[in-house]
Every structure is written in structure tokens, then in C-alpha cells.
Design a protein around this motif. Structure first.
Motif, PDB file in Angstrom:
ATOM      1  N   THR A  72       0.826  -1.208   0.000  1.00 59.11           N
ATOM      2  CA  THR A  72       0.000   0.000   0.000  1.00 59.11           C
ATOM      3  C   THR A  72       0.859   1.257   0.000  1.00 59.11           C
ATOM      4  O   THR A  72       0.577   2.217  -0.727  1.00 59.11           O
ATOM      5  CB  THR A  72      -0.930   0.010   1.230  1.00 59.11           C
ATOM      6  OG1 THR A  72      -1.800  -1.118   1.170  1.00 59.11           O
ATOM      7  CG2 THR A  72      -1.758   1.276   1.276  1.00 59.11           C
ATOM      8  N   LEU A  73       1.903   1.264   0.818  1.00 54.22           N
ATOM      9  CA  LEU A  73       2.777   2.426   0.877  1.00 54.22           C
ATOM     10  C   LEU A  73       3.455   2.671  -0.471  1.00 54.22           C
ATOM     11  O   LEU A  73       3.551   3.814  -0.947  1.00 54.22           O
ATOM     12  CB  LEU A  73       3.835   2.229   1.967  1.00 54.22           C
ATOM     13  CG  LEU A  73       4.817   3.389   2.180  1.00 54.22           C
ATOM     14  CD1 LEU A  73       4.070   4.667   2.527  1.00 54.22           C
ATOM     15  CD2 LEU A  73       5.818   3.041   3.276  1.00 54.22           C
ATOM     16  N   TYR A  74       3.885   1.609  -1.137  1.00 49.80           N
ATOM     17  CA  TYR A  74       4.560   1.731  -2.428  1.00 49.80           C
ATOM     18  C   TYR A  74       3.609   2.261  -3.501  1.00 49.80           C
ATOM     19  O   TYR A  74       3.924   3.236  -4.203  1.00 49.80           O
ATOM     20  CB  TYR A  74       5.125   0.377  -2.847  1.00 49.80           C
ATOM     21  CG  TYR A  74       5.734   0.373  -4.231  1.00 49.80           C
ATOM     22  CD1 TYR A  74       6.879   1.111  -4.520  1.00 49.80           C
ATOM     23  CD2 TYR A  74       5.147  -0.364  -5.260  1.00 49.80           C
ATOM     24  CE1 TYR A  74       7.427   1.115  -5.799  1.00 49.80           C
ATOM     25  CE2 TYR A  74       5.691  -0.366  -6.539  1.00 49.80           C
ATOM     26  CZ  TYR A  74       6.823   0.372  -6.796  1.00 49.80           C
ATOM     27  OH  TYR A  74       7.361   0.373  -8.061  1.00 49.80           O
ATOM     28  N   THR A  75       2.439   1.634  -3.626  1.00 51.48           N
ATOM     29  CA  THR A  75       1.504   2.055  -4.679  1.00 51.48           C
ATOM     30  C   THR A  75       0.928   3.438  -4.395  1.00 51.48           C
ATOM     31  O   THR A  75       0.647   4.197  -5.326  1.00 51.48           O
ATOM     32  CB  THR A  75       0.372   1.029  -4.848  1.00 51.48           C
ATOM     33  OG1 THR A  75      -0.333   0.879  -3.602  1.00 51.48           O
ATOM     34  CG2 THR A  75       0.916  -0.318  -5.285  1.00 51.48           C
ATOM     35  N   SER A  76       0.762   3.789  -3.120  1.00 46.13           N
ATOM     36  CA  SER A  76       0.262   5.126  -2.772  1.00 46.13           C
ATOM     37  C   SER A  76       1.279   6.195  -3.147  1.00 46.13           C
ATOM     38  O   SER A  76       0.908   7.299  -3.562  1.00 46.13           O
ATOM     39  CB  SER A  76      -0.045   5.201  -1.277  1.00 46.13           C
ATOM     40  OG  SER A  76      -1.067   4.303  -0.930  1.00 46.13           O
ATOM     41  N   SER A  77       2.554   5.870  -3.018  1.00 43.92           N
ATOM     42  CA  SER A  77       3.605   6.797  -3.432  1.00 43.92           C
ATOM     43  C   SER A  77       3.552   7.035  -4.932  1.00 43.92           C
ATOM     44  O   SER A  77       3.702   8.168  -5.412  1.00 43.92           O
ATOM     45  CB  SER A  77       4.973   6.246  -3.021  1.00 43.92           C
ATOM     46  OG  SER A  77       6.013   7.084  -3.471  1.00 43.92           O
ATOM     47  N   LEU A  78       3.330   5.964  -5.696  1.00 44.42           N
ATOM     48  CA  LEU A  78       3.204   6.102  -7.148  1.00 44.42           C
ATOM     49  C   LEU A  78       1.978   6.939  -7.511  1.00 44.42           C
ATOM     50  O   LEU A  78       2.027   7.775  -8.422  1.00 44.42           O
ATOM     51  CB  LEU A  78       3.102   4.720  -7.804  1.00 44.42           C
ATOM     52  CG  LEU A  78       4.256   3.739  -7.581  1.00 44.42           C
ATOM     53  CD1 LEU A  78       4.003   2.455  -8.366  1.00 44.42           C
ATOM     54  CD2 LEU A  78       5.586   4.367  -7.992  1.00 44.42           C
ATOM     55  N   ALA A 245      -5.639  -0.380   3.020  1.00 43.31           N
ATOM     56  CA  ALA A 245      -5.923   0.300   1.752  1.00 43.31           C
ATOM     57  C   ALA A 245      -6.647   1.630   1.963  1.00 43.31           C
ATOM     58  O   ALA A 245      -7.585   1.718   2.747  1.00 43.31           O
ATOM     59  CB  ALA A 245      -6.767  -0.612   0.868  1.00 43.31           C
ATOM     60  N   TYR A 246      -6.194   2.661   1.236  1.00 44.95           N
ATOM     61  CA  TYR A 246      -6.875   3.957   1.287  1.00 44.95           C
ATOM     62  C   TYR A 246      -6.768   4.721  -0.027  1.00 44.95           C
ATOM     63  O   TYR A 246      -7.043   5.926  -0.086  1.00 44.95           O
ATOM     64  CB  TYR A 246      -6.303   4.808   2.424  1.00 44.95           C
ATOM     65  CG  TYR A 246      -4.820   5.092   2.340  1.00 44.95           C
ATOM     66  CD1 TYR A 246      -4.333   6.202   1.663  1.00 44.95           C
ATOM     67  CD2 TYR A 246      -3.904   4.241   2.933  1.00 44.95           C
ATOM     68  CE1 TYR A 246      -2.972   6.463   1.582  1.00 44.95           C
ATOM     69  CE2 TYR A 246      -2.540   4.491   2.869  1.00 44.95           C
ATOM     70  CZ  TYR A 246      -2.079   5.602   2.195  1.00 44.95           C
ATOM     71  OH  TYR A 246      -0.734   5.858   2.118  1.00 44.95           O
ATOM     72  N   SER A 247      -6.398   4.042  -1.099  1.00 43.99           N
ATOM     73  CA  SER A 247      -6.214   4.718  -2.386  1.00 43.99           C
ATOM     74  C   SER A 247      -7.476   5.403  -2.883  1.00 43.99           C
ATOM     75  O   SER A 247      -7.400   6.390  -3.629  1.00 43.99           O
ATOM     76  CB  SER A 247      -5.729   3.709  -3.437  1.00 43.99           C
ATOM     77  OG  SER A 247      -4.462   3.206  -3.096  1.00 43.99           O
ATOM     78  N   THR A 412      -6.083  -0.079  -5.415  1.00 41.37           N
ATOM     79  CA  THR A 412      -4.843  -0.005  -4.641  1.00 41.37           C
ATOM     80  C   THR A 412      -3.623  -0.408  -5.448  1.00 41.37           C
ATOM     81  O   THR A 412      -2.518   0.079  -5.195  1.00 41.37           O
ATOM     82  CB  THR A 412      -4.949  -0.891  -3.375  1.00 41.37           C
ATOM     83  OG1 THR A 412      -6.086  -0.470  -2.613  1.00 41.37           O
ATOM     84  CG2 THR A 412      -3.707  -0.798  -2.506  1.00 41.37           C
ATOM     85  N   VAL A 413      -3.811  -1.300  -6.427  1.00 44.60           N
ATOM     86  CA  VAL A 413      -2.651  -1.852  -7.135  1.00 44.60           C
ATOM     87  C   VAL A 413      -2.673  -1.560  -8.639  1.00 44.60           C
ATOM     88  O   VAL A 413      -1.757  -0.917  -9.173  1.00 44.60           O
ATOM     89  CB  VAL A 413      -2.549  -3.375  -6.902  1.00 44.60           C
ATOM     90  CG1 VAL A 413      -1.319  -3.950  -7.610  1.00 44.60           C
ATOM     91  CG2 VAL A 413      -2.487  -3.688  -5.408  1.00 44.60           C
ATOM     92  N   TYR A 414      -3.708  -2.005  -9.329  1.00 42.82           N
ATOM     93  CA  TYR A 414      -3.712  -1.962 -10.795  1.00 42.82           C
ATOM     94  C   TYR A 414      -3.581  -0.539 -11.348  1.00 42.82           C
ATOM     95  O   TYR A 414      -2.662  -0.245 -12.135  1.00 42.82           O
ATOM     96  CB  TYR A 414      -4.974  -2.619 -11.344  1.00 42.82           C
ATOM     97  CG  TYR A 414      -5.098  -2.500 -12.844  1.00 42.82           C
ATOM     98  CD1 TYR A 414      -4.327  -3.292 -13.692  1.00 42.82           C
ATOM     99  CD2 TYR A 414      -5.974  -1.580 -13.416  1.00 42.82           C
ATOM    100  CE1 TYR A 414      -4.419  -3.173 -15.071  1.00 42.82           C
ATOM    101  CE2 TYR A 414      -6.085  -1.454 -14.788  1.00 42.82           C
ATOM    102  CZ  TYR A 414      -5.305  -2.250 -15.617  1.00 42.82           C
ATOM    103  OH  TYR A 414      -5.405  -2.120 -16.975  1.00 42.82           O
ATOM    104  N   PHE A 415      -4.494   0.364 -10.991  1.00 42.66           N
ATOM    105  CA  PHE A 415      -4.464   1.712 -11.555  1.00 42.66           C
ATOM    106  C   PHE A 415      -3.181   2.471 -11.191  1.00 42.66           C
ATOM    107  O   PHE A 415      -2.562   3.096 -12.070  1.00 42.66           O
ATOM    108  CB  PHE A 415      -5.700   2.506 -11.136  1.00 42.66           C
ATOM    109  CG  PHE A 415      -6.965   2.065 -11.829  1.00 42.66           C
ATOM    110  CD1 PHE A 415      -7.014   1.921 -13.202  1.00 42.66           C
ATOM    111  CD2 PHE A 415      -8.113   1.789 -11.099  1.00 42.66           C
ATOM    112  CE1 PHE A 415      -8.173   1.511 -13.849  1.00 42.66           C
ATOM    113  CE2 PHE A 415      -9.277   1.375 -11.725  1.00 42.66           C
ATOM    114  CZ  PHE A 415      -9.309   1.239 -13.102  1.00 42.66           C
ATOM    115  N   PRO A 416      -2.736   2.437  -9.913  1.00 37.29           N
ATOM    116  CA  PRO A 416      -1.467   3.131  -9.611  1.00 37.29           C
ATOM    117  C   PRO A 416      -0.284   2.588 -10.402  1.00 37.29           C
ATOM    118  O   PRO A 416       0.548   3.369 -10.895  1.00 37.29           O
ATOM    119  CB  PRO A 416      -1.288   2.875  -8.105  1.00 37.29           C
ATOM    120  CG  PRO A 416      -2.673   2.706  -7.590  1.00 37.29           C
ATOM    121  CD  PRO A 416      -3.405   1.984  -8.671  1.00 37.29           C
TER     122      PRO A 416
END
Length: 470
Positions: A72-78, A245-247, A412-416
Motif C-alpha cells: 500500500t505504501l509503495y503504490t500510494s507513493s506512485l 488500503a486507502y487509495s 490499490t494496485v492496478y491503476f497506480p
């Protein structure tokens, strides 16, 4: 976020009080953004993590929670890097706008359907969960007053109605920019009730009364088949993934930040602060709870200490849960409110009913607020419908688990990841591209397992549900 052209038509914004896009100057900071995130993700679900670790054991349970937090931290950064368009530098006000900028129309539509279904579902789920805590308070006081053998049965519906009335008033807060105080209060509440759960667990462990724990979790035997354990593991993985998750609200929160320093840098810091704080809380609550309750840890850690003594402390924890969820309701509902209001404002730009703001002064101190007729009616209607659904489908939390499972992977994963690939022009077949797609695939399979487990839980709950029971 909501289009503020409507507000600017009603208010004459002085020179220097607007941002580079002509909208009212944003005042958010790393701390307010962190509060919004913590309010959204540290829900009462934190109290189920002891149960989750019990299903998977010390090694797999703790490792799974840490892995999902890291993802989550990685994808949120992206995702934070996608707030502004790469060439023009224009802002993307919502998650949907961001997806449209980088991936195009079809992804934009899919993102909107998933995101707003989840956020609307969360509002309903929070109503149910808050009412459960209110019932727990009534039961605790009843047992304390009437004795442990008293029936003490209560229905959730009157409490849901009370929560709905409260949310109607709070829903008139115009947007995320005015919501910081409520998020800060709610974030404090989340740490408070989780702290009570940890404190009770720690006290039980120190006193030497902790239950049996194992490296592999609940053991297969007469009371648990291998198939049932597998289902429980899937459910536990889902609880942990969704807890991190919070994307779905990240871009909307980022749009509240000041222009300087750059929003993506501040948002990344907020991601680190919120994720580290939440993960630390999760680890402590889950591990202390498992050490205290063992392989028979309940779905709600607080119920593992009974409704009896210390009844006042359990009551206090449940009060904190209610206050937190009332605030969290607004955090997840604001993007839904603003989506409809932006669309209506663009569709009927000359309508006074939709766009006109009416300043009001309240109380001796002349507290100034602005009312909008359309906002008042639309938001009140949303809360009423959400409350009615909560009363009609008291097992909606199982439906919410399915919505969460379906939305986890894309939001959380695909779109980021896909927007990161598009933004940085990462070529297909390169090492980095393959690593990103491997992460994509693994999280898709996890999401699929979560969805299947949620459908099974929903099927079970459907057989016992009783709508509108007073």
C-alpha cells in the motif's frame, strides 16, 4: 473534489486567496492529510486483526500484515506522483480525473464505478458498525445493572436512526477542506479504542492468563476442517489487505494540500506517517490481542473481555468507536457528495437552486456558515437512503467485504501501477515492467480469493437476516 466555481460565483475571492487553478487557496498540511488517511483506514476493523493472526499464526499472520502495508505504501507513493499532469502540470482533482489523464476513458469509467460503489458502501457499513458499538454499550450497562443472567437484548435500528440524524447535520460540511478538525478528532478516537484493546490484552498477558497460541494459528481438528481453515485464512488476508488500503480517497485528500512544497512530496510524507502509524497500531493490537486471546480470539477484540468488567472501560472504547466512525463516514462520503455536486453544477451552471450559497450566522458568536439548497437536499437524501439500507440489510458488512475485495486490486494496485508505467514510459518486457506486472498478478489473485471468501460469508449471513427489526 467538488467544483468550487460554484462557490466562487457566490463569493468574491480577494487577490492572493486563490491557487494556480483559480480555486480557493488550499491550506492542508502533511498532518491534516495524515489525519484524513488514518480516519479512513484505522476503523473498528483493527479489532479483528487478533482474529486474523489467530487464523494464520505468528509467522504468516505478522508477515502478511507487513507485506500488505508495504504494498500500500509503495503504490500510494506512485499514485501521489500522478496528482498533476506530466506536461501541463494541471491538477487532477479526483482519482477518476487522474485515471482519465493517464489511462483514458474506459479505465476512467471502470474506476468511477468501483470507487464510488466502495465509498457509498463504506458509509452504510460504518452506520451498521457504529450501531453495533452503541448496542454493546447498552448491553454492558444492562448486565452491570441487572446482573449477568439478564436477557439484555437490544435492536440496532434506533441507533442507526440516531446516527443518520447526526450525519445529516455533519454532511453539510462543504468539502474536505473544512473537514480537518473532524478527521483529527476521529483519528484520536481510533488510537484511543485500539489502545484500550491493547491495554486489556497486555494486562491479561502480563498476569499470566494469556491463552494458547501457535506458529501456524488455529489447529485443524474436530472443530475445524482443513477446508474451513483455508476459508478463514482467505478472510483474514482480506481483512488485513483492506485494513491497509486507502487509495480510494488519496487524490481527494492530496487536493487539500498547499501548493508549496510540491503536493506529491508532502503527500508521500503523509503516506509514510499514516501507514507507519497505522501498521504499528495494527501490529500491536493484533499481536497483543492474539497473545491474550489465543487461537480462540474473537472477531472483535473487545468482546473477548466480556460485557461485564471493567464495564466502564469497554463502554469508553465503544464510545470512541462510535465517534470515530461518525467522522470516518464523512471522510468516505465527501468524494461521493462532491462528484454529484460537480456534475450538477456543470450541467445546470445558471441554476440558483444548485449554485447559490446562502450565508447564515448561528449563535451569539455569529458563527458563519454557508447553506446551499441542492447540497442540503441531496446530501440529506444520501444519508437517509444509506440509513434505510443499513436497517434493511443488517448483514451489509458482508456485502461491504465483497465490495472491498472487488475494489482492492484495481484501486490499490492496478491503476497506480499502470499510471506509473504510462507516466514514466516504462517499456513492455523490461525488468521493471515484469516486476510491476508480477506484483499486479499476485495482488489480483489475492483479491480474487478475498472475493470468493466474501461471497461465502454473505451467503451464510443471508439465511439469518431480519430487516427492519425493532
Amino acid at each position: 473534489m467538488r467544483s468550487l466555481e460554484q462557490e466562487m460565483g457566490a463569493w468574491k475571492v480577494a487577490e492572493g486567496e486563490v491557487d494556480d487553478d483559480g480555486r480557493s487557496k488550499r491550506t492542508g498540511t502533511m498532518w491534516t492529510a495524515s489525519a484524513h488517511i488514518i480516519t479512513a483506514i484505522v476503523g473498528s476493523g483493527v479489532l479483528s486483526l487478533a482474529w486474523g493472526i489467530a487464523q494464520m499464526g505468528w509467522i504468516a499472520g505478522v508477515a502478511t500484515l507487513f507485506i500488505f502495508s508495504t504494498i500500500t505504501l509503495y503504490t500510494s507513493s506512485l499514485l501521489a506522483d500522478c496528482y498533476r499532469a506530466p506536461i501541463s502540470g494541471n491538477r487532477n482533482y479526483t482519482y477518476m480525473d487522474t485515471v482519465k489523464t493517464f489511462l483514458g476513458g474506459s479505465s476512467y469509467t471502470a474506476c468511477g464505478l468501483v470507487q464510488y460503489a466502495l465509498l457509498s458502501g463504506l458509509a452504510i457499513g460504518y452506520t451498521i458498525t457504529a450501531s453495533i458499538s452503541m448496542v454493546a454499550i447498552s448491553k454492558s450497562n444492562c448486565f452491570h445493572k441487572e446482573g449477568h443472567g439478564a436477557p439484555c437484548k437490544f435492536t440496532n435500528n434506533p441507533y442507526m436512526i440516531a446516527i443518520g440524524i447526526t450525519e445529516i447535520f455533519l454532511s453539510q460540511i462543504p468539502n474536505f477542506h473544512k473537514l480537518s478538525w473532524l478527521s483529527i478528532v476521529a483519528a484520536i478516537m481510533s488510537f484511543s479504542y485500539a489502545g484500550i484493546g491493547m491495554g486489556l490484552s497486555f494486562a491479561k498477558v502480563v498476569s499470566g492468563k494469556g491463552e494458547k497460541t501457535t506458529l501456524t494459528g488455529v489447529e485443524i481438528g474436530l472443530d475445524l476442517t482443513a477446508v474451513e481453515k483455508t476459508w478463514r485464512i482467505f478472510q483474514a488476508m482480506g481483512d488485513m489487505a483492506l485494513a491497509c488500503a486507502y487509495s480510494a480517497i488519496l487524490i481527494e485528500v492530496q487536493d487539500t494540500l498547499r501548493s508549496s512544497p510540491p503536493e506529491n512530496k508532502v503527500m508521500k510524507k503523509a503516506n509514510v506517517v499514516a501507514t507507519c502509524a497505522a501498521t504499528t497500531l495494527y501490529m500491536m493490537c493484533g499481536c497483543f490481542g492474539y497473545a491474550a486471546q489465543g487461537n480462540h480470539a474473537p472477531g472483535n477484540l473487545l468482546t473477548g473481555f466480556g460485557f461485564y468488567e471493567p464495564f466502564w472501560l469497554i463502554d469508553l472504547a465503544n464510545i470512541f468507536i462510535v465517534v470515530h466512525l461518525i467522522g470516518a463516514y464523512q471522510v468516505v462520503a465527501q468524494p461521493v457528495f462532491n462528484l454529484v455536486e460537480s456534475w450538477a453544477g456543470a450541467r445546470w451552471s445558471k441554476s440558483k437552486f444548485i449554485n447559490e450559497e446562502y450565508p447564515l450566522s448561528i449563535g451569539k458568536n455569529n458563527l458563519a456558515i454557508n447553506l446551499n439548497k441542492f447540497r442540503l437536499i441531496w446530501r440529506s437524501a444520501f444519508v437517509v437512503v444509506a440509513t434505510l439500507i443499513s436497517m434493511a440489510f443488517p448483514f451489509f458488512n458482508e456485502i461491504l467485504a465483497l465490495l472491498g475485495a472487488i475494489s482492492y486490486w484495481p484501486l490499490t494496485v492496478y491503476f497506480p501501477l499502470e499510471m506509473h508505467i504510462s507516466r514514466n514510459k516504462i517499456k513492455r518486457g523490461t525488468t521493471k515492467w515484469c516486476c510491476l506486472q508480477l506484483l499486479n498478478l499476485v495482488c489480483f489473485l489475492v483479491g480474487l480469493a478475498m472475493a470468493v471468501s466474501s461471497i461465502r460469508g454473505m451467503s451464510k449471513a443471508f439465511h439469518t437476516f431480519k430487516p427492519f427489526t425493532f
